[in-house]
Each structure stands twice: as structure tokens, then as C-alpha cells.
Design a protein around this motif. Structure first.
Motif, mmCIF file in Angstrom:
data_model
loop_
_atom_site.group_PDB
_atom_site.id
_atom_site.type_symbol
_atom_site.label_atom_id
_atom_site.label_comp_id
_atom_site.label_asym_id
_atom_site.label_seq_id
_atom_site.Cartn_x
_atom_site.Cartn_y
_atom_site.Cartn_z
ATOM 1 N N UNK A 68 -2.137 5.211 -20.242
ATOM 2 C CA UNK A 68 -1.411 4.592 -19.137
ATOM 3 C C UNK A 68 -0.486 5.584 -18.449
ATOM 4 N N UNK A 69 -0.012 6.578 -19.191
ATOM 5 C CA UNK A 69 0.814 7.610 -18.561
ATOM 6 C C UNK A 69 0.000 8.383 -17.530
ATOM 7 N N UNK A 70 -1.255 8.712 -17.867
ATOM 8 C CA UNK A 70 -2.129 9.411 -16.917
ATOM 9 C C UNK A 70 -2.406 8.552 -15.688
ATOM 10 N N UNK A 71 -2.627 7.257 -15.906
ATOM 11 C CA UNK A 71 -2.907 6.359 -14.780
ATOM 12 C C UNK A 71 -1.717 6.299 -13.829
ATOM 13 N N UNK A 72 -0.516 6.223 -14.390
ATOM 14 C CA UNK A 72 0.688 6.171 -13.548
ATOM 15 C C UNK A 72 0.846 7.481 -12.776
ATOM 16 N N UNK A 73 0.614 8.609 -13.452
ATOM 17 C CA UNK A 73 0.759 9.909 -12.792
ATOM 18 C C UNK A 73 -0.245 10.056 -11.653
ATOM 19 N N UNK A 74 -1.512 9.693 -11.899
ATOM 20 C CA UNK A 74 -2.537 9.803 -10.863
ATOM 21 C C UNK A 74 -2.222 8.902 -9.676
ATOM 22 N N UNK A 75 -1.778 7.677 -9.967
ATOM 23 C CA UNK A 75 -1.452 6.736 -8.878
ATOM 24 C C UNK A 75 -0.270 7.243 -8.058
ATOM 25 N N UNK A 76 0.781 7.687 -8.718
ATOM 26 C CA UNK A 76 1.954 8.186 -8.001
ATOM 27 C C UNK A 76 1.630 9.453 -7.228
ATOM 28 N N UNK A 77 0.765 10.308 -7.790
ATOM 29 C CA UNK A 77 0.383 11.536 -7.085
ATOM 30 C C UNK A 77 -0.387 11.207 -5.815
ATOM 31 N N UNK A 78 -1.287 10.223 -5.891
ATOM 32 C CA UNK A 78 -2.063 9.830 -4.709
ATOM 33 C C UNK A 78 -1.154 9.281 -3.610
ATOM 34 N N UNK A 79 -0.233 8.410 -3.981
ATOM 35 C CA UNK A 79 0.690 7.833 -2.990
ATOM 36 C C UNK A 79 1.613 8.916 -2.428
ATOM 37 N N UNK A 80 2.082 9.809 -3.269
ATOM 38 C CA UNK A 80 2.988 10.867 -2.823
ATOM 39 C C UNK A 80 2.300 11.812 -1.849
ATOM 40 N N UNK A 81 1.053 12.191 -2.143
ATOM 41 C CA UNK A 81 0.308 13.059 -1.227
ATOM 42 C C UNK A 81 0.056 12.365 0.096
#
Length: 399
Positions: A362-375
Motif C-alpha cells: 500500500x505504501x507503493x500504491x500511495x507513492x505512485x498515486x501521489x507521484x502521478x497527481x504531482x506530475x
């Protein structure tokens, strides 16, 4: 009116059905690109995490995470403290020796691990035939992997000659390696690399062959999570002071480093899909700014500040990014959960009927989701800046 007004106008632009068809086409593909990229990242990351977890369970549960040598230096007080350490799962006596297994069919070099009765281990969950009770209740019994049993062409109840090159005896023919016939009591299948080099015997039988007393053995320390090795060393350094020890990284560190590197490279390559989609957001918003200059000028004459104009186009770009991220997140979770069924549906079957392991971090999922929104947010900054710099007097001069 919907507040804040900048968000209201930005969402109206995003959902507008009329306008430049080419801009709409690029906007659609920016959403699709982000969704596909994120879905691929989540699927690959979940499969690689599952593969890493399978390797950890199959290999690292069979070998000591930390092997402490010369147990006579480990007093009872420190042994008890190790057993009670929060990161430690179990502490057991342990022996290991490099041996040669020989039959009429073949011979092979393996690590022979001695396990003592009365202590928990994970080997019993991987037994295909035979029994660990037989291994411990009788002298000179052996547990082989299915791979080694097939290679040596032996089954339950058959004998294998065990040769210890490190230990020798004197005979009329001179000095010869210590050897003994062992009976196969159990066959296990870990479905990992450990099957090719690891065999098990009762600890007391191995002590006799190695000419050790009952008090001479090493100590095996198993952690709840083998990857918390460095944290264990930092917290338990006083308990390990003055002891000789080695950990699982000596034997298997290269394998798990290769798996981790492969996961990073795959994530980087698939992340390029998301980055390309982010550039599509920049392109679509830049063309939208050029097309909507007249409307931007009118909005400014109605009282919109440059900051509000910038927020309009940032809201429009973030709409594409957030929608693409949501679709990619749920699509990735759905595809990962049904990856084996999907492969069967399109006619792709893994060798031997094996299935891909899947584990969600779940940590990876949160990081990937936040990275996509941030980009996606970063992609809106340049077009929004351009829009905020539009001068209404120049744009409306010839209107």
C-alpha cells in the motif's frame, strides 16, 4: 454560483463537448496515457513484490537469517535476550556442513543443514512425502528436495551416501573423508533455488559425523522480516558483541539485489509512459490557452485576476491528471488481482502451470498515486503562467 469560480470555469472547459477536436483528442490521450502507465506500474510492481515475497518465503525461511557461530560463547542470558527481541521470530540450535551426496546414479555437492527436534521450523509446511518425525526419531535420516531426489534417483526409504570432505578418518588406505549411509526420510519442495543445494538431517546425527559434543552447535536467528536485518543489527549490537556471525546476505544477497534492481528498472521504463502522458497535458493546455485568449481577456475584464486565470487552466489540467490517475489506480488493482485469469483468457500459460504471485504494497500504491497527481500539477504550471500573462487590451483590440 459554484465556488471557487476559477475551479468552476476550469471544470467547464474540461467537460466542454464543443471546441477544437485536435485539443480534445490530445486531452483524451493524456488521460488514457496516465491511466495505462499507472495501471502498468501497479501491475508490474505488484507482481515483482509477489515474486520477491515468494523467494523470501521459499529461500530465506529455510536458512538462518543470522548464524551465530560457536554457541559456547553465547551465554544463557544473551540467548534469552535474543529470543525476546521484538524483531526476532525464533532462536534455534543449528549445524551446517558442505557435503557430497552420492548414489549409483549421480553425486552432487550440497549444504547439509542439521535441525534439532523440539524446535519450530518451516520445512514441515513444504514436505511432499515422508515425515520429519522419522527424520528426528531415527539416526542418520535425510530430507531431500524433489530436485535432488530426482537427480540422485532415490525415494523414501532408499539410502544415500553422505561424504564430509572437511572431516576425515584414518583407515588402512590412509586418510579418507568421513562418510555414512543416510536413509531418505522426507522429500520437500520449496520451489526455489534452495532445492538445488540444500538438504536436511537431524542435528544429533550431524553432530556425530562432525565429531561435536551435544553442547557444540551454532545458533540460528530467524527474524520476523529478513529484510529488517540492518535494524536488527543496530538494536541488538550489544547482544552480538564479541560473537562470530554471518547473515543470509552472504549466501542470497546477490539474488535479492538483482530482483530489487530489476523491479526498479521496470518501474523506470514504465514510468516513461506516464511522463509522455504528462507532456500531452502540457501540449493540450498550451493549445487551449492560444485558442481561448479571447475568453481569457473577457474574463479579465469581468474582474478575474492573473492568479485566478492561472487557476482556471491549472484546474483543467488537474482534471485530466486526476481522472487518469483514478482510472489507472482502479484498473491496476483490478488487473493485478486477476492477472493469472487474464493470462489464461488470452491463451498465455506459464511453464509447468505456475501462476504469477501478486502482493500489494500500500505504501507503493500511495507513492505512485501521489507521484502521478504531482506530475500532473507540475505540467499545468507553464500553460497557466502563459494564460495569466495574456493582455486583454491587445487581444480585444480588433474584436
Amino acid at each position: 454560483m459554484f465556488q471557487p469560480v476559477s475551479l468552476f470555469v476550469g471544470l467547464r472547459y474540461s467537460r466542454a463537448s464543443k471546441g477544437n477536436a485536435f485539443i480534445s483528442f490530445i486531452s483524451f490521450f493524456s488521460i488514457a496515457g496516465i491511466a495505462l502507465g499507472l495501471m502498468s506500474l501497479i501491475t508490474v510492481s505488484s507482481v515483482m513484490n509477489g515474486f520477491e515475497q515468494s523467494l523470501k518465503s521459499a529461500i530465506l525461511d529455510l536458512i538462518p537469517h543470522v548464524q551465530i557461530k560457536q554457541s559456547e560463547q553465547l551465554d544463557k542470558q544473551r540467548m534469552t535476550a535474543l529470543e525476546q527481541h521484538p524483531l526476532v521470530k525464533r532462536v534455534t540450535p543449528y549445524l551446517v556442513s558442505e557435503v557430497i551426496l552420492q548414489t549409483n546414479q549421480d553425486l552432487v555437492g550440497v549444504k547439509l543443514q542439521g535441525q534439532f527436534a523440539g524446535y519450530s521450523n518451516t520445512l514441515d509446511t513444504q514436505i511432499e512425502s515422508g515425515s520429519l518425525a522419522t527424520l528426528h526419531n531415527n539416526k542418520y535420516q535425510l530430507a531431500l528436495s524433489r530436485y535432488l531426489a530426482n537427480k540422485l534417483d532415490v525415494g523414501i526409504g532408499q539410502q544415500v551416501r553422505v561424504i564430509l570432505p572437511e572431516y576425515s578418518t584414518y583407515s588402512p588406505l590412509g586418510r579418507t573423508p568421513t562418510q555414512r549411509l543416510f536413509t531418505v526420510a522426507a522429500i520437500y519442495n520449496a520451489q526455489s533455488e534452495a532445492d538445488t543445494y540444500l538438504a536436511f538431517a537431524d542435528g544429533k546425527s550431524l553432530q556425530r559425523l562432525m565429531r561435536k559434543s551435544a553442547e557444540q552447535f551454532d545458533v540460528s536467528v530467524h527474524l520476523h522480516d529478513a529484510f529488517e536485518l540492518q535494524a536488527f543489527y543496530q538494536e541488538a549490537s550489544p547482544l552480538l558483541s564479541g560473537l562470530q556471525y554471518q547473515d543470509w546476505q552472504t549466501q542470497q544477497g546477490t539474488l535479492f539485489s538483482a530482483v530489487a534492481m530489476e523491479k526498479r528498472v521496470m518501474s523506470l521504463l514504465l514510468g516513461l509512459i506516464v511522463i509522455v502522458a504528462i507532456f500531452n497535458i502540457v501540449s493540450a493546455l498550451s493549445m487551449m490557452v492560444s485558442e481561448k485568449q479571447g475568453e481569457v481577456a473577457i474574463l479579465q475584464t469581468l474582474g478575474f485576476t492573473p492568479n485566478m486565470i492561472a487557476k482556471v487552466f491549472m484546474a483543467q489540467g488537474m482534471y485530466n491528471g486526476v481522472i487518469g490517475t483514478i482510472i489507472g489506480l482502479f484498473g491496476g488493482l483490478l488487473l493485478s488481482s486477476n492477472i493469472n485469469e487474464s493470462l489464461h483468457f488470452i491463451g498465455l500459460n506459464l511453464l509447468g502451470g505456475a501462476e504469477l504471485p501478486v502482493k500489494f504494497e500500500w505504501r507503493d500504491l500511495v507513492i505512485l498515486t501521489m507521484a502521478s497527481v504531482s506530475l500532473s500539477f507540475v505540467a499545468t504550471l507553464y500553460p497557466a503562467k502563459r494564460a495569466s500573462n495574456v493582455l486583454p487590451a491587445e487581444v480585444l483590440r480588433y474584436e
